[in-house]
Design a protein around this motif. Sequence first.
Motif, PDB file in Angstrom:
ATOM      1  N   ASN A  21      -8.883   6.430   4.153  1.00 28.50           N
ATOM      2  CA  ASN A  21      -9.707   5.476   3.402  1.00 28.50           C
ATOM      3  C   ASN A  21      -9.342   4.026   3.691  1.00 28.50           C
ATOM      4  O   ASN A  21      -9.991   3.119   3.157  1.00 28.50           O
ATOM      5  CB  ASN A  21      -9.561   5.740   1.893  1.00 28.50           C
ATOM      6  CG  ASN A  21     -10.010   7.129   1.504  1.00 28.50           C
ATOM      7  OD1 ASN A  21     -11.016   7.622   2.018  1.00 28.50           O
ATOM      8  ND2 ASN A  21      -9.270   7.781   0.621  1.00 28.50           N
TER       9      ASN A  21
ATOM     10  N   ASN B 284     -10.096  -2.194   0.787  1.00 27.66           N
ATOM     11  CA  ASN B 284     -10.510  -1.392  -0.374  1.00 27.66           C
ATOM     12  C   ASN B 284      -9.591  -1.564  -1.577  1.00 27.66           C
ATOM     13  O   ASN B 284     -10.041  -1.470  -2.722  1.00 27.66           O
ATOM     14  CB  ASN B 284     -10.575   0.089   0.007  1.00 27.66           C
ATOM     15  CG  ASN B 284     -11.668   0.368   1.023  1.00 27.66           C
ATOM     16  OD1 ASN B 284     -12.740  -0.217   0.961  1.00 27.66           O
ATOM     17  ND2 ASN B 284     -11.391   1.265   1.967  1.00 27.66           N
ATOM     18  N   THR B 285      -8.306  -1.807  -1.335  1.00 24.58           N
ATOM     19  CA  THR B 285      -7.349  -1.893  -2.449  1.00 24.58           C
ATOM     20  C   THR B 285      -6.691  -3.253  -2.581  1.00 24.58           C
ATOM     21  O   THR B 285      -6.023  -3.521  -3.579  1.00 24.58           O
ATOM     22  CB  THR B 285      -6.234  -0.846  -2.259  1.00 24.58           C
ATOM     23  OG1 THR B 285      -5.515  -1.141  -1.041  1.00 24.58           O
ATOM     24  CG2 THR B 285      -6.800   0.560  -2.191  1.00 24.58           C
TER      25      THR B 285
ATOM     26  N   PRO C  95       0.354   5.400  -0.500  1.00 18.75           N
ATOM     27  CA  PRO C  95      -0.665   6.461  -0.662  1.00 18.75           C
ATOM     28  C   PRO C  95      -0.335   7.385  -1.826  1.00 18.75           C
ATOM     29  O   PRO C  95       0.825   7.689  -2.085  1.00 18.75           O
ATOM     30  CB  PRO C  95      -0.597   7.200   0.677  1.00 18.75           C
ATOM     31  CG  PRO C  95       0.812   6.974   1.154  1.00 18.75           C
ATOM     32  CD  PRO C  95       1.184   5.598   0.696  1.00 18.75           C
ATOM     33  N   GLU C  96      -1.381   7.812  -2.515  1.00 13.46           N
ATOM     34  CA  GLU C  96      -1.199   8.796  -3.579  1.00 13.46           C
ATOM     35  C   GLU C  96      -1.218  10.210  -3.015  1.00 13.46           C
ATOM     36  O   GLU C  96      -0.643  11.128  -3.604  1.00 13.46           O
ATOM     37  CB  GLU C  96      -2.294   8.625  -4.632  1.00 13.46           C
ATOM     38  CG  GLU C  96      -2.205   7.301  -5.378  1.00 13.46           C
ATOM     39  CD  GLU C  96      -3.282   7.156  -6.436  1.00 13.46           C
ATOM     40  OE1 GLU C  96      -4.077   8.124  -6.609  1.00 13.46           O
ATOM     41  OE2 GLU C  96      -3.339   6.097  -7.082  1.00 13.46           O
ATOM     42  N   SER C  97      -1.908  10.379  -1.880  1.00  8.80           N
ATOM     43  CA  SER C  97      -1.898  11.667  -1.184  1.00  8.80           C
ATOM     44  C   SER C  97      -1.744  11.401   0.307  1.00  8.80           C
ATOM     45  O   SER C  97      -2.000  10.284   0.779  1.00  8.80           O
ATOM     46  CB  SER C  97      -3.188  12.445  -1.453  1.00  8.80           C
ATOM     47  OG  SER C  97      -4.294  11.835  -0.804  1.00  8.80           O
TER      48      SER C  97
ATOM     49  N   ASP D  53      -5.460  -3.997   3.106  1.00  5.17           N
ATOM     50  CA  ASP D  53      -6.500  -2.988   2.991  1.00  5.17           C
ATOM     51  C   ASP D  53      -7.646  -3.571   2.169  1.00  5.17           C
ATOM     52  O   ASP D  53      -7.451  -3.967   1.014  1.00  5.17           O
ATOM     53  CB  ASP D  53      -5.950  -1.733   2.308  1.00  5.17           C
ATOM     54  CG  ASP D  53      -7.035  -0.705   2.023  1.00  5.17           C
ATOM     55  OD1 ASP D  53      -7.967  -0.607   2.846  1.00  5.17           O
ATOM     56  OD2 ASP D  53      -6.955  -0.025   0.981  1.00  5.17           O
TER      57      ASP D  53
ATOM     58  N   TRP E  69       0.851  -1.180   0.000  1.00  9.56           N
ATOM     59  CA  TRP E  69       0.000   0.000   0.000  1.00  9.56           C
ATOM     60  C   TRP E  69       0.894   1.239   0.000  1.00  9.56           C
ATOM     61  O   TRP E  69       1.715   1.428   0.899  1.00  9.56           O
ATOM     62  CB  TRP E  69      -0.900   0.025   1.238  1.00  9.56           C
ATOM     63  CG  TRP E  69      -1.753   1.254   1.317  1.00  9.56           C
ATOM     64  CD1 TRP E  69      -2.906   1.498   0.629  1.00  9.56           C
ATOM     65  CD2 TRP E  69      -1.506   2.428   2.111  1.00  9.56           C
ATOM     66  NE1 TRP E  69      -3.402   2.746   0.945  1.00  9.56           N
ATOM     67  CE2 TRP E  69      -2.564   3.343   1.849  1.00  9.56           C
ATOM     68  CE3 TRP E  69      -0.503   2.792   3.011  1.00  9.56           C
ATOM     69  CZ2 TRP E  69      -2.641   4.592   2.462  1.00  9.56           C
ATOM     70  CZ3 TRP E  69      -0.578   4.043   3.609  1.00  9.56           C
ATOM     71  CH2 TRP E  69      -1.637   4.928   3.343  1.00  9.56           C
TER      72      TRP E  69
ATOM     73  N   ASP F 144      -3.449  12.126   2.830  1.00 13.66           N
ATOM     74  CA  ASP F 144      -4.657  11.788   3.593  1.00 13.66           C
ATOM     75  C   ASP F 144      -5.300  10.471   3.168  1.00 13.66           C
ATOM     76  O   ASP F 144      -6.406  10.146   3.625  1.00 13.66           O
ATOM     77  CB  ASP F 144      -5.686  12.919   3.453  1.00 13.66           C
ATOM     78  CG  ASP F 144      -5.236  14.197   4.157  1.00 13.66           C
ATOM     79  OD1 ASP F 144      -4.441  14.084   5.116  1.00 13.66           O
ATOM     80  OD2 ASP F 144      -5.670  15.284   3.749  1.00 13.66           O
ATOM     81  N   ASP F 145      -4.631   9.691   2.334  1.00 14.70           N
ATOM     82  CA  ASP F 145      -5.200   8.420   1.873  1.00 14.70           C
ATOM     83  C   ASP F 145      -5.389   7.420   3.011  1.00 14.70           C
ATOM     84  O   ASP F 145      -6.168   6.474   2.877  1.00 14.70           O
ATOM     85  CB  ASP F 145      -4.314   7.795   0.792  1.00 14.70           C
ATOM     86  CG  ASP F 145      -4.594   8.390  -0.582  1.00 14.70           C
ATOM     87  OD1 ASP F 145      -5.493   9.251  -0.687  1.00 14.70           O
ATOM     88  OD2 ASP F 145      -3.901   7.994  -1.551  1.00 14.70           O
ATOM     89  N   TYR F 146      -4.680   7.621   4.105  1.00 14.30           N
ATOM     90  CA  TYR F 146      -4.824   6.703   5.237  1.00 14.30           C
ATOM     91  C   TYR F 146      -6.253   6.691   5.775  1.00 14.30           C
ATOM     92  O   TYR F 146      -6.709   5.699   6.360  1.00 14.30           O
ATOM     93  CB  TYR F 146      -3.857   7.087   6.365  1.00 14.30           C
ATOM     94  CG  TYR F 146      -4.281   8.292   7.164  1.00 14.30           C
ATOM     95  CD1 TYR F 146      -4.955   8.151   8.374  1.00 14.30           C
ATOM     96  CD2 TYR F 146      -4.022   9.585   6.720  1.00 14.30           C
ATOM     97  CE1 TYR F 146      -5.352   9.261   9.122  1.00 14.30           C
ATOM     98  CE2 TYR F 146      -4.407  10.691   7.439  1.00 14.30           C
ATOM     99  CZ  TYR F 146      -5.074  10.530   8.640  1.00 14.30           C
ATOM    100  OH  TYR F 146      -5.473  11.621   9.366  1.00 14.30           O
TER     101      TYR F 146
END
Length: 419
Positions: free
Chosen positions: A104, A148-149, A96-98, A146, A94, A100-102
């Motif tokens: 999600n 979601n991903t 993150p692209e930004s 995760d 995992w 604040d992705d944590y």
Amino acid sequence: MATPIEFVDKQWEEWSEKNTSFDHIDTEELKELLIRDLDYASKMDVREYTLYQKWCEVQEKYPTHEVNTLWGQEIQMVNSEQKKLVDLVKKNFWVPESADDYLNLKPKMVLHNGDLAETWNTVRTFSSTMKNNSNIGRNLFYLLMDENTDKYLGVICISSDFLDLTPRDSAIGWSRDVKTQQGMINHTAIGSTIVPLQPLGYNYMGGKLLALMCLSDTVQKDWRERYGDVLVGVTTTSLYGNTKSGGLSQYDGLEHWNKMGFSSGSVAFEPKRKTMNLVFDWIKENYPRKYFEWWEAKNLNGLPLKRDHKNRSLNFAYSKLAIPKDLIRTEHQRGIYFSPLYNNTNEFLRKEITENDLVKSFDTSEDALTDIWKIKYAKGRISMLKKKDKVSTESLFYDDLIFMSWEETKEKYLPQVGR
């Protein structure tokens, strides 16, 4: 029905009949090898020795050879399937692209029953500088993913708890008889592996997320289903105790985890794997009954008769071969942490109440534990890193150790040990 002693004696008779000759190991040559290996290791401090063990582990598990290619000589892994798995694992972190992705993330505990063993071991081996040791006894191996991903967040192993940790045992009020002879140690476990992947670990205090997941409903359910015991508390230990800068570990200040104090133990130096195998063969040749009881014998429940056969064997050989004590171990304290899952965990472990009397301490659902991590730890950490422009984009993975010498490894990674 046979008594425990009769049961073991019967196994011994059968084993002896099948094992009548052994490889000869020269005692003096073995002693020289042990002293050489241990002398080299004992000159290191704990951090350097930790990294050295990791390098030896990788070199042994992932051998390489020279191959002629169209571009000349290349160093490649001997086992191409190992390379495919390493490459596949690295693609599934995992990242993150930004920042604040944590928010999600929806962590899920994926228990492997043999099907994910190689994946788990690959993630574990290359994501931590600590050697990937197997544990005797109970083990629940989890990939934290995760939902979601379907990306990897880290690895967890929940194992049979340490029998003797004085600060924890004193806090519980545990007598050795109740703890061991009456089996109450089976109602606690230890988080023997709690390793977040990067950059989750550094940027978001991912180690705290994994430590909280050790307390989850999923772990409690799996422990009950596989071993038949209610899980009422979880132990873990820090890697470096009070030697770490600032004296802090990822468990300090972590909600639902209580610091018990420090261990009085030490770090045992180990010889190289080749030398270690010679030690085991030497014991088999010269002390076959000892070897049998430590490595082969089962108890009435079908479990190994003796725990920790590797260290039993090494310590026995050190004593018989008169290996100097200063080459065997160095004093090293670890922090001890314990999480009681019930308000009256201690009373249960002392056998003062029954399971029906247990009162839950806190919400152990994955969602509730994840919310604690996001709100109390990850949010503040990533905010601070953003302000200081120190957000990491590095997916730290130690697979390059496959192709590195010890000196190259030390130069590159020694400052990062314990991250």
